[in-house]
Design a protein around this motif. Structure first.
Motif, mmCIF file in Angstrom:
data_model
loop_
_atom_site.group_PDB
_atom_site.id
_atom_site.type_symbol
_atom_site.label_atom_id
_atom_site.label_comp_id
_atom_site.label_asym_id
_atom_site.label_seq_id
_atom_site.Cartn_x
_atom_site.Cartn_y
_atom_site.Cartn_z
ATOM 1 N N ASN A 19 -12.177 14.635 -0.410
ATOM 2 C CA ASN A 19 -10.817 14.946 -0.874
ATOM 3 C C ASN A 19 -9.828 14.920 0.285
ATOM 4 O OD1 ASN A 19 -11.831 15.275 -3.443
ATOM 5 N ND2 ASN A 19 -11.923 17.504 -3.337
ATOM 6 N N LEU A 20 -10.234 15.467 1.436
ATOM 7 C CA LEU A 20 -9.367 15.469 2.616
ATOM 8 C C LEU A 20 -9.083 14.051 3.085
ATOM 9 C CD1 LEU A 20 -7.915 17.059 4.863
ATOM 10 C CD2 LEU A 20 -10.074 17.069 6.135
ATOM 11 N N ARG A 21 -10.098 13.203 3.093
ATOM 12 C CA ARG A 21 -9.908 11.817 3.519
ATOM 13 C C ARG A 21 -9.014 11.055 2.551
ATOM 14 N NH1 ARG A 21 -13.743 10.422 7.512
ATOM 15 N NH2 ARG A 21 -15.343 12.006 7.779
ATOM 16 N N PHE A 22 -9.169 11.321 1.255
ATOM 17 C CA PHE A 22 -8.305 10.632 0.289
ATOM 18 C C PHE A 22 -6.856 11.064 0.461
ATOM 19 C CE2 PHE A 22 -6.411 10.134 -3.998
ATOM 20 C CZ PHE A 22 -6.543 8.762 -4.103
ATOM 21 N N MET A 23 -6.620 12.346 0.706
ATOM 22 C CA MET A 23 -5.260 12.819 0.996
ATOM 23 C C MET A 23 -4.714 12.143 2.238
ATOM 24 S SD MET A 23 -5.662 16.908 0.201
ATOM 25 C CE MET A 23 -4.120 17.230 1.053
ATOM 26 N N PHE A 24 -5.571 11.967 3.237
ATOM 27 C CA PHE A 24 -5.171 11.284 4.471
ATOM 28 C C PHE A 24 -4.702 9.871 4.163
ATOM 29 C CE2 PHE A 24 -6.437 8.300 7.804
ATOM 30 C CZ PHE A 24 -5.823 8.827 8.925
ATOM 31 N N TRP A 25 -5.479 9.139 3.353
ATOM 32 C CA TRP A 25 -5.137 7.748 3.056
ATOM 33 C C TRP A 25 -3.881 7.641 2.195
ATOM 34 C CZ3 TRP A 25 -6.558 4.100 5.972
ATOM 35 C CH2 TRP A 25 -7.835 4.048 6.544
ATOM 36 N N THR A 26 -3.732 8.503 1.209
ATOM 37 C CA THR A 26 -2.529 8.440 0.372
ATOM 38 C C THR A 26 -1.286 8.794 1.181
ATOM 39 O OG1 THR A 26 -2.984 10.708 -0.404
ATOM 40 C CG2 THR A 26 -3.737 8.883 -1.789
ATOM 41 N N ARG A 27 -1.401 9.747 2.083
ATOM 42 C CA ARG A 27 -0.266 10.092 2.947
ATOM 43 C C ARG A 27 0.059 8.927 3.886
ATOM 44 N NH1 ARG A 27 -1.931 14.824 4.534
ATOM 45 N NH2 ARG A 27 -3.027 14.087 6.387
ATOM 46 N N THR A 28 -0.982 8.280 4.417
ATOM 47 C CA THR A 28 -0.775 7.101 5.262
ATOM 48 C C THR A 28 -0.023 6.018 4.498
ATOM 49 O OG1 THR A 28 -2.767 7.537 6.568
ATOM 50 C CG2 THR A 28 -1.963 5.261 6.530
ATOM 51 N N LEU A 29 -0.423 5.765 3.265
ATOM 52 C CA LEU A 29 0.231 4.741 2.449
ATOM 53 C C LEU A 29 1.677 5.110 2.152
ATOM 54 C CD1 LEU A 29 0.034 2.128 0.823
ATOM 55 C CD2 LEU A 29 -0.817 3.480 -1.104
ATOM 56 N N ASP A 30 1.920 6.363 1.788
ATOM 57 C CA ASP A 30 3.290 6.793 1.469
ATOM 58 C C ASP A 30 4.226 6.613 2.655
ATOM 59 O OD1 ASP A 30 2.593 7.453 -1.096
ATOM 60 O OD2 ASP A 30 2.271 9.573 -0.680
ATOM 61 N N ARG A 31 3.743 6.936 3.836
ATOM 62 C CA ARG A 31 4.594 6.847 5.021
ATOM 63 C C ARG A 31 4.809 5.407 5.482
ATOM 64 N NH1 ARG A 31 1.635 11.719 8.426
ATOM 65 N NH2 ARG A 31 2.793 13.480 7.500
ATOM 66 N N SER A 32 3.817 4.559 5.271
ATOM 67 C CA SER A 32 3.880 3.215 5.853
ATOM 68 C C SER A 32 4.526 2.182 4.943
ATOM 69 C CB SER A 32 2.469 2.740 6.221
ATOM 70 O OG SER A 32 1.654 2.655 5.067
ATOM 71 N N ARG A 33 4.629 2.448 3.649
ATOM 72 C CA ARG A 33 5.099 1.403 2.740
ATOM 73 C C ARG A 33 6.567 1.067 2.956
ATOM 74 N NH1 ARG A 33 3.519 4.419 -2.553
ATOM 75 N NH2 ARG A 33 3.207 2.258 -3.155
ATOM 76 N N ARG A 34 7.334 1.936 3.621
ATOM 77 C CA ARG A 34 8.756 1.658 3.883
ATOM 78 C C ARG A 34 8.989 0.992 5.235
ATOM 79 N NH1 ARG A 34 8.747 6.867 1.623
ATOM 80 N NH2 ARG A 34 9.750 6.998 -0.423
ATOM 81 N N LEU A 35 7.933 0.748 5.982
ATOM 82 C CA LEU A 35 8.102 0.109 7.287
ATOM 83 C C LEU A 35 8.556 -1.340 7.121
ATOM 84 C CD1 LEU A 35 4.919 1.359 9.179
ATOM 85 C CD2 LEU A 35 7.252 2.211 9.410
ATOM 86 N N PRO A 36 9.397 -1.834 8.028
ATOM 87 C CA PRO A 36 9.832 -3.229 7.914
ATOM 88 C C PRO A 36 8.768 -4.227 8.348
ATOM 89 C CG PRO A 36 10.858 -2.189 9.831
ATOM 90 C CD PRO A 36 10.121 -1.109 9.101
ATOM 91 N N TRP A 37 7.876 -3.840 9.277
ATOM 92 C CA TRP A 37 6.894 -4.782 9.822
ATOM 93 C C TRP A 37 5.511 -4.148 9.896
ATOM 94 C CZ3 TRP A 37 10.917 -3.166 13.318
ATOM 95 C CH2 TRP A 37 12.087 -3.927 13.240
ATOM 96 N N LEU A 38 4.516 -4.979 9.740
ATOM 97 C CA LEU A 38 3.134 -4.563 9.949
ATOM 98 C C LEU A 38 2.434 -5.637 10.773
ATOM 99 C CD1 LEU A 38 0.774 -2.635 9.448
ATOM 100 C CD2 LEU A 38 0.250 -3.940 7.360
ATOM 101 N N ILE A 39 2.012 -5.265 11.990
ATOM 102 C CA ILE A 39 1.284 -6.159 12.884
ATOM 103 C C ILE A 39 -0.204 -5.939 12.636
ATOM 104 C CG2 ILE A 39 0.899 -6.791 15.299
ATOM 105 C CD1 ILE A 39 3.571 -5.359 15.917
ATOM 106 N N VAL A 40 -0.927 -7.018 12.344
ATOM 107 C CA VAL A 40 -2.331 -6.898 11.953
ATOM 108 C C VAL A 40 -3.211 -7.673 12.934
ATOM 109 C CG1 VAL A 40 -4.007 -7.174 10.093
ATOM 110 C CG2 VAL A 40 -1.606 -6.757 9.546
ATOM 111 N N ASN A 41 -4.250 -7.020 13.401
ATOM 112 C CA ASN A 41 -5.175 -7.644 14.348
ATOM 113 C C ASN A 41 -6.205 -8.479 13.595
ATOM 114 O OD1 ASN A 41 -6.551 -8.283 16.705
ATOM 115 N ND2 ASN A 41 -7.754 -6.405 16.703
#
Length: 372
Positions: A191-213
């Motif tokens: 449950n803690l890890r899922f909260m971590f991932w959903t929070r990560t998604l919520d914060r990152s979806r408004r970013l203008p750029w995503l650099i991927v390795n």
């Protein structure tokens, strides 16, 4: 040491080997693009880096994590430190560098798993680019969380509502509900890890750029967000190890050199390397990364356990599969060939051009950014 007048790029990795190393490679690339990279990490990671690294053009700065000396740095402890203890110290670093450096701070590059730093950058009025250190397919799986919730594949706490395969798109490889990266440990930890991932998604979806390795043109087996608003522009710039000026591997652990003589005595192509790190990632995205390679590119096999017989059978399948060898050679050309390298250079140029245009057209300095 007196640095030339360059704009500063602050890079914030998640504090784990598989995240810090590619971030340092990205910092090395930023040097060649005329920036002064500053990598900010907690003290316990900085001590390991400073003991092994020989980076001269990259400044590594430490901030306190607020945890007691000798306390375990497991997922829960690091998560608590990132959310509660480290933001104020990062804000101090940003404001100090932005005031002292002639070029100012151009942007923060934030590992999405360190999404707490996105809020800090917004509060300081600094542009933010996301960084994903693994294959794009693993990010697409996290992006698909709203879809899985909508379709009833998982519950509000991330628990699979049925066991078996998940097919997101026709003619694409399927995943199993057991492959979801938050399904590690006890029910409370899941449950803690899922909260971590959903929070990560919520914060990152408004970013203008995503650099991927990852290599340009990587086929993703999950892509449910094409054309959706508030999705970052993706720039595939990997593998960064091929484009960084520094070849420093920056390992957290002392190298074991005892096997080199034995390896040197073996025939070419006769040794199989097995990356168990992929299965024990503290976040869980590693198991999806290895699965993506096995399914999407067909250059690996999936083993169901770590017993001697399981590993032996997996190795036998890899070594005897001539078609897989040919696929590996083709994949190597896709990743390291001339065309791929040129596309990476173009993607890096496009990201930097987009950053410079945004800074000129709509500067956000001296404004309070949204607290996402």
């Amino acid at each position: 040491m007196k640095y030339p007048k360059k704009e500063t790029v602050i890079l914030v990795p998640y504090p784990a080997q598989g995240h810090v190393t590619p971030m340092l490679k990205l910092a090395s690339v930023m040097v060649t693009r005329g920036f002064r990279p500053v990598v900010v990490m907690p003290e316990f990671i900085h001590r390991r880096i400073s003991a092994t690294s020989h980076q001269n053009e990259i400044l590594c700065m430490s901030i306190p994590d607020g945890l007691e000396e000798g306390a375990p740095r497991d997922f829960g402890a690091i998560e608590m430190a990132m959310e509660n203890n480290m933001p104020c110290h990062l804000e101090g670093v940003i404001r100090k560098l932005d005031e002292e450096e002639d070029g100012g701070v151009a942007c923060l590059v934030v590992d999405l798993l360190a999404s707490w730093a996105i809020n800090v950058a917004n509060q300081c009025g600094i542009q933010v680019a996301g960084f994903w250190p693994a294959m794009l397919a693993t990010y697409r799986l996290i992006e698909a969380i709203p879809y899985m919730l909508q379709k009833g594949i998982i519950s509000e706490t991330g628990t699979p509502q049925h066991r078996g395969p998940i097919c997101f798109e026709p003619e694409k490889p399927t995943l199993s509900t057991e492959d979801l990266p938050w399904l590690i440990g006890t029910l409370a930890m899941r449950n803690l890890r899922f909260m971590f991932w959903t929070r990560t998604l919520d914060r990152s979806r408004r970013l203008p750029w995503l650099i991927v390795n990852t290599f340009p043109g990587e086929d993703c087996h999950v892509n449910l967000t094409s054309g959706r608003r508030n999705s970052p522009q993706v720039y595939e710039v990997g593998p960064l190890s091929s484009h960084a000026t520094s070849k420093d591997t920056t390992s957290f652990w002392e190298e074991d050199m005892s096997c080199l003589d034995w390896l040197d005595s073996q025939d070419d192509g006769s040794v199989v390397y097995i990356s168990f790190g992929s299965w024990v990632s503290p976040i869980g995205e590693g198991k999806v990364r290895s699965l993506a390679l096995a399914l999407e590119a067909s250059v690996g096999v999936r083993i169901c356990g770590f017993g001697e017989k399981d590993v032996e059978q997996g190795m036998k399948r890899v070594m005897e599969d001539e078609e897989m060898k040919q696929r590996l050679e083709k994949l190597n050309d896709r990743i390291l060939g001339k065309e791929a390298r040129l596309r990476v250079v173009d993607n890096l140029s496009a990201f930097i051009g987009g950053l410079q245009n945004m800074r000129m057209d709509s500067p956000i300095k001296d404004n309070q950014g949204p607290n996402v």
